[in-house]
Design a protein around this motif. Structure first.
Motif, PDB file in Angstrom:
ATOM      1  N   ASP A  82     -28.908  61.341  -3.888  1.00 20.82           N
ATOM      2  CA  ASP A  82     -27.637  61.520  -3.205  1.00 20.82           C
ATOM      3  C   ASP A  82     -26.624  62.296  -3.713  1.00 20.82           C
ATOM      4  O   ASP A  82     -26.694  62.337  -4.924  1.00 20.82           O
ATOM      5  CB  ASP A  82     -26.855  60.159  -2.599  1.00 20.82           C
ATOM      6  N   HIS A  83     -25.830  63.194  -2.977  1.00 15.47           N
ATOM      7  CA  HIS A  83     -24.995  63.986  -3.551  1.00 15.47           C
ATOM      8  C   HIS A  83     -23.692  63.031  -3.549  1.00 15.47           C
ATOM      9  O   HIS A  83     -23.522  62.259  -2.342  1.00 15.47           O
ATOM     10  CB  HIS A  83     -24.619  65.297  -2.869  1.00 15.47           C
ATOM     11  N   VAL A  84     -22.632  62.852  -4.556  1.00 13.14           N
ATOM     12  CA  VAL A  84     -21.569  61.986  -4.265  1.00 13.14           C
ATOM     13  C   VAL A  84     -20.545  62.849  -5.021  1.00 13.14           C
ATOM     14  O   VAL A  84     -20.553  63.817  -5.536  1.00 13.14           O
ATOM     15  CB  VAL A  84     -21.694  60.854  -5.199  1.00 13.14           C
ATOM     16  N   GLU A  85     -19.232  62.514  -4.070  1.00 15.93           N
ATOM     17  CA  GLU A  85     -18.004  63.276  -4.506  1.00 15.93           C
ATOM     18  C   GLU A  85     -17.403  62.450  -5.569  1.00 15.93           C
ATOM     19  O   GLU A  85     -17.476  61.380  -5.623  1.00 15.93           O
ATOM     20  CB  GLU A  85     -17.186  63.583  -3.333  1.00 15.93           C
ATOM     21  N   LEU A  86     -16.290  62.909  -6.422  1.00 10.46           N
ATOM     22  CA  LEU A  86     -15.576  62.428  -7.321  1.00 10.46           C
ATOM     23  C   LEU A  86     -14.621  61.317  -6.648  1.00 10.46           C
ATOM     24  O   LEU A  86     -14.208  61.381  -5.505  1.00 10.46           O
ATOM     25  CB  LEU A  86     -14.386  63.398  -8.026  1.00 10.46           C
ATOM     26  N   TRP A  97     -16.369  35.636   2.534  1.00  4.16           N
ATOM     27  CA  TRP A  97     -16.125  36.279   3.914  1.00  4.16           C
ATOM     28  C   TRP A  97     -15.255  37.408   3.755  1.00  4.16           C
ATOM     29  O   TRP A  97     -14.106  37.582   4.502  1.00  4.16           O
ATOM     30  CB  TRP A  97     -15.655  35.200   4.921  1.00  4.16           C
ATOM     31  N   GLY A  98     -15.448  38.159   2.905  1.00  2.00           N
ATOM     32  CA  GLY A  98     -14.685  39.266   2.430  1.00  2.00           C
ATOM     33  C   GLY A  98     -13.379  39.142   1.805  1.00  2.00           C
ATOM     34  O   GLY A  98     -12.427  40.323   1.730  1.00  2.00           O
ATOM     35  N   LEU A  99     -12.656  37.776   1.395  1.00  2.00           N
ATOM     36  CA  LEU A  99     -11.639  37.652   0.895  1.00  2.00           C
ATOM     37  C   LEU A  99     -11.805  38.642  -0.597  1.00  2.00           C
ATOM     38  O   LEU A  99     -10.700  38.965  -1.058  1.00  2.00           O
ATOM     39  CB  LEU A  99     -11.433  36.202   0.439  1.00  2.00           C
ATOM     40  N   PHE A 100     -12.775  38.442  -1.122  1.00  2.00           N
ATOM     41  CA  PHE A 100     -12.810  39.357  -2.687  1.00  2.00           C
ATOM     42  C   PHE A 100     -13.614  40.367  -2.691  1.00  2.00           C
ATOM     43  O   PHE A 100     -14.817  40.294  -2.026  1.00  2.00           O
ATOM     44  CB  PHE A 100     -13.393  38.261  -3.657  1.00  2.00           C
ATOM     45  N   HIS A 101     -13.166  41.300  -2.951  1.00  2.00           N
ATOM     46  CA  HIS A 101     -13.848  42.836  -2.715  1.00  2.00           C
ATOM     47  C   HIS A 101     -13.829  43.541  -4.018  1.00  2.00           C
ATOM     48  O   HIS A 101     -12.828  43.925  -4.672  1.00  2.00           O
ATOM     49  CB  HIS A 101     -12.663  43.336  -1.461  1.00  2.00           C
ATOM     50  N   SER A 102     -15.041  43.780  -4.499  1.00  2.00           N
ATOM     51  CA  SER A 102     -15.233  44.790  -5.361  1.00  2.00           C
ATOM     52  C   SER A 102     -15.933  46.201  -5.392  1.00  2.00           C
ATOM     53  O   SER A 102     -16.821  45.913  -4.284  1.00  2.00           O
ATOM     54  CB  SER A 102     -15.989  44.057  -6.584  1.00  2.00           C
ATOM     55  N   ILE A 103     -15.393  47.286  -5.745  1.00  2.00           N
ATOM     56  CA  ILE A 103     -16.143  48.451  -5.513  1.00  2.00           C
ATOM     57  C   ILE A 103     -16.460  49.159  -6.880  1.00  2.00           C
ATOM     58  O   ILE A 103     -15.687  48.990  -7.970  1.00  2.00           O
ATOM     59  CB  ILE A 103     -15.138  49.442  -4.602  1.00  2.00           C
ATOM     60  N   ALA A 104     -17.374  50.055  -6.898  1.00  2.00           N
ATOM     61  CA  ALA A 104     -17.567  51.157  -7.857  1.00  2.00           C
ATOM     62  C   ALA A 104     -17.549  52.434  -7.459  1.00  2.00           C
ATOM     63  O   ALA A 104     -17.973  52.768  -6.262  1.00  2.00           O
ATOM     64  CB  ALA A 104     -19.011  50.720  -8.572  1.00  2.00           C
ATOM     65  N   ARG A 105     -16.950  53.223  -8.043  1.00  2.00           N
ATOM     66  CA  ARG A 105     -16.775  55.007  -7.608  1.00  2.00           C
ATOM     67  C   ARG A 105     -17.400  55.724  -8.621  1.00  2.00           C
ATOM     68  O   ARG A 105     -17.701  55.419  -9.706  1.00  2.00           O
ATOM     69  CB  ARG A 105     -15.326  55.026  -7.753  1.00  2.00           C
ATOM     70  N   ALA A 106     -17.884  56.803  -7.973  1.00  2.00           N
ATOM     71  CA  ALA A 106     -18.611  57.876  -8.841  1.00  2.00           C
ATOM     72  C   ALA A 106     -17.485  58.456  -9.738  1.00  2.00           C
ATOM     73  O   ALA A 106     -16.214  59.107  -9.264  1.00  2.00           O
ATOM     74  CB  ALA A 106     -18.880  58.978  -7.750  1.00  2.00           C
ATOM     75  N   PRO A 107     -17.783  58.519 -11.032  1.00  2.00           N
ATOM     76  CA  PRO A 107     -17.136  58.895 -12.121  1.00  2.00           C
ATOM     77  C   PRO A 107     -16.765  60.778 -12.079  1.00  2.00           C
ATOM     78  O   PRO A 107     -15.954  61.175 -12.452  1.00  2.00           O
ATOM     79  CB  PRO A 107     -17.613  58.604 -13.417  1.00  2.00           C
ATOM     80  N   ILE A 108     -17.929  60.947 -11.417  1.00  2.00           N
ATOM     81  CA  ILE A 108     -17.784  62.739 -11.374  1.00  2.00           C
ATOM     82  C   ILE A 108     -18.465  63.108  -9.951  1.00  2.00           C
ATOM     83  O   ILE A 108     -19.015  62.321  -9.353  1.00  2.00           O
ATOM     84  CB  ILE A 108     -18.424  63.482 -12.347  1.00  2.00           C
ATOM     85  N   SER A 109     -18.194  64.226  -9.545  1.00  7.43           N
ATOM     86  CA  SER A 109     -18.805  64.811  -8.253  1.00  7.43           C
ATOM     87  C   SER A 109     -20.181  65.242  -8.901  1.00  7.43           C
ATOM     88  O   SER A 109     -20.430  65.981 -10.162  1.00  7.43           O
ATOM     89  CB  SER A 109     -18.518  66.141  -7.875  1.00  7.43           C
TER      90      SER A 109
END
Lengths: 378, 607
Positions: A82-86, A97-109
């Motif tokens: 898959d292609h991802v953007e920065l 139930w959604g109280l704690f929310h963690s995410i990881a992001r693409a470090p580069i495009s």
């Protein structure tokens, strides 16, 4: 002829006005060839190009989401390829139930290269890097090597140096020094040097080198440099003579070495006579296995003369002109007056084969180890 | 080739990066002896580009010196017939930069380190180690692989039954780099996979199209075990089949030889191991060449080899200057040359590697550079030999985490013999200079025998041992090894002049007592064929092997230099004040008779 121990060492540098020159122009990875066999090309002309895979950057999703690596696939929003953007969110976890929310992001495009459920790491590959290869010399394409490169052939003058730095460059030859022993100093550099292959004489000073780079000269060809000046210019000490990758904005070719040594007459004349003509220069040097010497080529496309093989090495003989290559006589010209057969003790007490030579400048006759002289090939 | 026991004469060559050395060995009165030696510049490079030209020139010199005919129509005549030809011909090679290998593994201190040991043991120079934790990004690893152009790549990674994916990822990086072989444009780069057996199929899929892939058993089948043999053997096999066959003139040379051509360091290693085993001693061997310095050690029967790829006397001399610093080279001189000029002169040696020192200052500079190259190479050896327990050993799991086994195997007090080899040591105008260079660089402790390879023929004898152990052994002891003598060096430091050692020498002619204060060098006569009983009594601040202040009694054999007593202390420190340093050096050099006395006015430029 063969070189035995009775002969002086010569690095086998080629200095000739009539060389048949072939250069392989090779891509680092297979790509596209832009020319065909028989095409006449100029040095700057694009002959092949490719795209190198982009840089890879990893992101530890397991760590970012605080989950175990084997659970990572459950939280992914993307898949391999898959292609991802920065900064795009590529994985997300929710709990309670959604109280704690963690995410990881693409470090580069880029593109998702791999997802590891062993380590929880994702590798993202950035945009491809364009690589373009030019013909390097004015000449004719004589061979296509699959989709990896081409061979360009030309006739012309070739002068190898003994050590260079910086990669390939092209430009008009511009002679700065009136004689091979004149030092190449800062005040000789002016705006007219821009884009030129500048021909010096003796030692080039650090300031001259800097001024030439600033003026936009493509390359400097000269006799010698002080080692400290070269280190300062490079920014790091030169440890082993494997060069060519330096990004200096200018290439440097030394025809003789370090210190205060004039360029050999033949090289000086060969280049000075061709002032105003276009030259191709490569500073890349490897003084070790598969030796590579830096070079200056002044092509004569369309010439049909027979090339001369100038690399025949002749033996030492009484009357041979030689150049002494070790102090206390480094760079001094002399003529052999005697070649005693027996081993002779020198000041270090070593027993070596020697020659008696008459120094050109003073007519003084001195004893020198044969290992410390080079034959001057006329 | 006639059977081993019927060999009457053997010709052996070593094709070095600068010089090709040939020796002629003959059976004389039932004993193998060196007859003559010849040398010529190596001809791998332009304009000749054929190694056999240099071999022919070196052999021609052997012919001239021995008065025997050994070649006809450009080939070595075999077997011997009357006085013409030889019964066997063998050769080693490090020409063209030797065997250059790139190592790929998963974790630097684990599988990658095991692979590095396998490559070093095979006689290779390890150009780089690429590992997941090498601090580089993938694109940087790819770039590095493309730019280096090794002779082959050794891939390790994963214990059997362990990690597969990462191993395949590393293989994919290699495939993505599509590295080209250093020699020969028309053949694929040899790659050896010696990793997780479970990853074989996937690794093969990734690499078989782009490279010449060979799969061998995992060199680290479990965390606790190393099996370096198969990978090491495969490296040497590929060296012959691919690398040597591609190098200019080598296919012809391979046809000439009666045994496989060995990489020079592998041959030297074979010989050093044999010496240690035969005498049951601990040995350090060093071979300082133009481009590299190899250090070999055998302690407690465990062999280790390291190669300092960029520490050498010609091609790499500038790197010695860069790593050691000019001041460290200058500190060994008793003169004050212009530092700027000295830097230029050292660099010019790099670009004209076969020139030789022409005057005393030039000689002292070269020997100063040698001390620093040897010192740095030995430091690297001690570090890499730390927790490096040679091949096929059981490694403790704590080694992997750096918790255990970190201590170096190199124990200077337990060291019995140092053998120096390489032009700067073997060809030093005075043997005392060779002894001094080794003492200053290695700082032996206690009682240590010093020796040099007389005319630099350990490589030839190493490869010779593969066809005749008897010939190699006899020539090694009779003609190759030059005993310089013992060095007695107590550990400890004290002000110069305070009492340090009392040495009692018991000779047939009577006893002799010598008191040596701290801070001195002393040379006691002890001829090559002499053996004496010696009692060494250190004062309380010093230790010669049995503890501080404890006397030691042993028998020592002499050498061409004699017995050197070094009470300068360990670690060795030179006075910081310049005038004091020069005065001290002059005293030490004079005590050993190390250098000729040259009038001050003649001490000029470096020659």
């Amino acid at each position: 002829m063969a070189v035995g121990v009775t002969h002086g060492y010569t690095p086998g540098l080629r200095i000739t006005d009539r060389a048949l020159i072939r250069r392989l122009r090779r891509l680092p990875l297979p790509g596209r060839i832009h020319v065909a066999v028989g095409d006449e090309v100029t040095a700057e002309q694009l002959v092949a190009s490719t795209q190198l895979p982009g840089n890879v950057v990893n992101v530890n999703v397991a760590h970012e989401l605080s989950v175990s690596p084997e659970d990572v696939p459950d939280f992914l929003l993307i898949g391999e390829g898959d292609h991802v953007e920065l900064r795009q969110v590529i994985a997300e976890s929710k709990s309670f139930w959604g109280l704690f929310h963690s995410i990881a992001r693409a470090p580069i495009s880029g593109t998702i290269e791999t997802i590891s459920d062993v380590t929880g790491q994702i590798l993202v590959r950035g945009a491809p890097i364009q690589v373009e290869i030019d013909a390097y010399v004015d000449g004719t394409v004589i061979e296509i090597r699959g989709n990896e490169g081409v061979v360009v052939e030309t006739r012309g003058a070739l002068a190898q140096g003994i050590l260079g730095v910086g990669g390939e460059a092209h430009g008009k030859l511009r002679a700065l020094c009136a004689s091979p022993d004149q030092a190449c100093s800062e005040d000789m550099i002016d705006d007219d040097c821009r884009g030129c292959v500048v021909v010096g004489g003796g030692r080039v000073t650090l300031n001259a080198l800097r001024a030439a780079a600033e003026a936009g000269a493509a390359a400097i060809i000269t006799g010698a440099i002080d080692d400290v000046d070269l280190d300062t210019f490079l920014g790091v000490p030169l440890g082993v003579a494997i060069t060519g990758q330096e990004d200096l904005g200018i290439s440097l070719v030394l025809t003789e070495g370090f210190g205060d040594t004039p360029m050999r007459q033949r090289t000086f004349e060969l280049l000075a006579e061709r002032a105003g003509r276009r030259a191709s220069v490569n500073g890349a040097t490897q003084i070790r296995a598969g030796v590579i010497r830096p070079e200056v080529i002044v092509a004569e496309p369309g010439a049909t003369w027979d090339a001369r093989d100038e690399r025949e090495v002749s033996g030492l003989a009484v009357g041979s002109p030689v150049r002494l290559v070790r102090p206390p006589y480094f760079g001094v010209l002399a003529e052999i007056v005697a070649l005693p057969e027996e081993l002779t003790q020198i000041e270090t007490e070593a027993m070596v084969r020697v020659a008696r030579v008459k120094l050109e400048a003073t007519d003084e006759v001195v004893t020198v180890p044969r290992a410390n002289m080079e034959i001057i090939e006329e | 080739m006639p059977p081993q026991e019927q060999l009457r004469s053997i010709l052996a060559t070593d094709c070095g990066s600068t010089t090709t050395k040939a020796i002629l060995i003959e059976l004389v009165d039932g004993e193998y002896r060196l007859r003559v030696r010849g040398e010529a510049p190596t001809t791998v490079e332009a304009p000749f580009e054929d190694v056999t030209v240099g071999v022919g020139n070196a052999v021609r010199e052997v012919e001239e010196l021995s008065g025997r005919t050994l070649m006809r129509d450009g080939e070595i005549i075999r077997p011997q017939s009357g006085d013409i030809g030889v019964d066997a011909y063998v050769s080693t090679s490090s020409a063209g930069g030797g065997l250059q290998v790139m190592v790929v593994g998963l974790v630097r201190s684990m599988t990658a380190e095991s692979a590095q040991r396998a490559a070093l043991g095979a006689g290779a120079i390890v150009m780089d180690v690429v590992a997941l934790d090498d601090g580089r990004r993938d694109y940087e690893r790819i770039e590095r692989m493309r730019e280096l152009r090794p002779d082959m790549i050794l891939i390790s990674g994963g214990t059997d039954g362990g990690e597969i994916r990462r191993v395949v990822e590393m293989a994919e990086l290699v495939a993505a780099a599509n590295p080209q072989a250093r020699l020969g444009a028309d053949y694929q780069l040899p790659v050896i996979f010696a990793g997780n057996t479970g990853a074989r199929e996937l690794v093969t899929g990734a690499l078989e199209r782009a490279t010449q892939l060979t799969v061998v058993p995992n060199l680290r089948p479990t965390m606790e075990r190393e099996e370096l043999g198969p990978a090491r053997d495969e490296i040497q096999e590929l060296f012959l089949q691919h690398v040597m066959a591609q190098a200019p003139g080598y296919s012809k040379l391979m046809d000439w030889t009666d045994a496989d051509i060995m990489p020079t360091p592998a041959a030297v290693g074979t010989l050093i191991e044999a010496v240690a085993a035969r005498e049951s001693i601990n040995v350090v061997g060093v071979d300082i060449g133009g481009a590299t310095t190899d250090v070999f050690s055998v302690f407690g029967g465990t062999f280790n080899r390291t190669v300092s790829a960029n520490l050498g006397m010609s091609y790499s001399i500038s790197n010695v200057l860069a790593e050691a610093g000019l001041d460290n080279i200058l500190r060994w001189l008793t003169m004050h040359p212009d530092p700027r000029r000295l830097g230029n002169d050292i660099r010019n040696k790099m670009i004209r590697p076969t020139t030789i020192p022409q005057n005393l200052l030039g000689l002292m500079v070269e020997q100063g550079v040698a001390r620093e190259a040897l010192r740095l190479a030995f430091e690297q050896h001690k570090m890499l030999a730390s927790g490096l327990k040679g091949v096929q050993r059981q490694r403790d799991i704590s080694d992997a985490f750096g918790a255990g086994g970190a201590e170096s195997l190199v124990d200077m007090m337990a060291l019995d013999l140092i053998v120096g080899s390489g032009g700067v040591l073997s060809h030093a105008p005075r043997r005392r200079q060779a002894a001094l260079m080794m003492i200053d660089a290695f700082e032996p402790q206690g009682i240590t025998r010093l020796a040099v390879d007389s005319i630099f023929m350990m490589p030839q004898l190493g490869v010779l041992s593969t066809i005749s152990d008897q010939a190699a052994t006899e020539v090694f002891y009779r003609d190759c090894l030059i005993p310089l003598g013992p060095c007695i060096a107590p550990v400890g430091n004290a002000r110069p002049g305070v009492p340090c050692l009392r040495i009692t020498l018991s000779r047939a002619s009577g006893s002799e007592i010598v008191d040596v204060p701290a801070g001195e060098m002393r040379l006691l006569p002890l001829a090559e064929d002499e053996r004496v009983q010696v009692t060494v009594e250190p004062t309380r601040a010093f230790d010669v092997g049995d503890g501080r202040g404890r006397a030691m009694e042993t028998q020592v054999a002499g050498g061409v230099v004699g017995m050197i007593v070094d009470t300068r202390g360990r670690p060795l420190r030179l006075p910081e004040d310049d005038a004091e340093r020069i005065a001290t050096l002059e005293q030490w050099y004079r005590a050993l008779g190390a250098y000729p006395e040259v009038p001050v006015e003649r001490v000029g430029e470096v020659g």
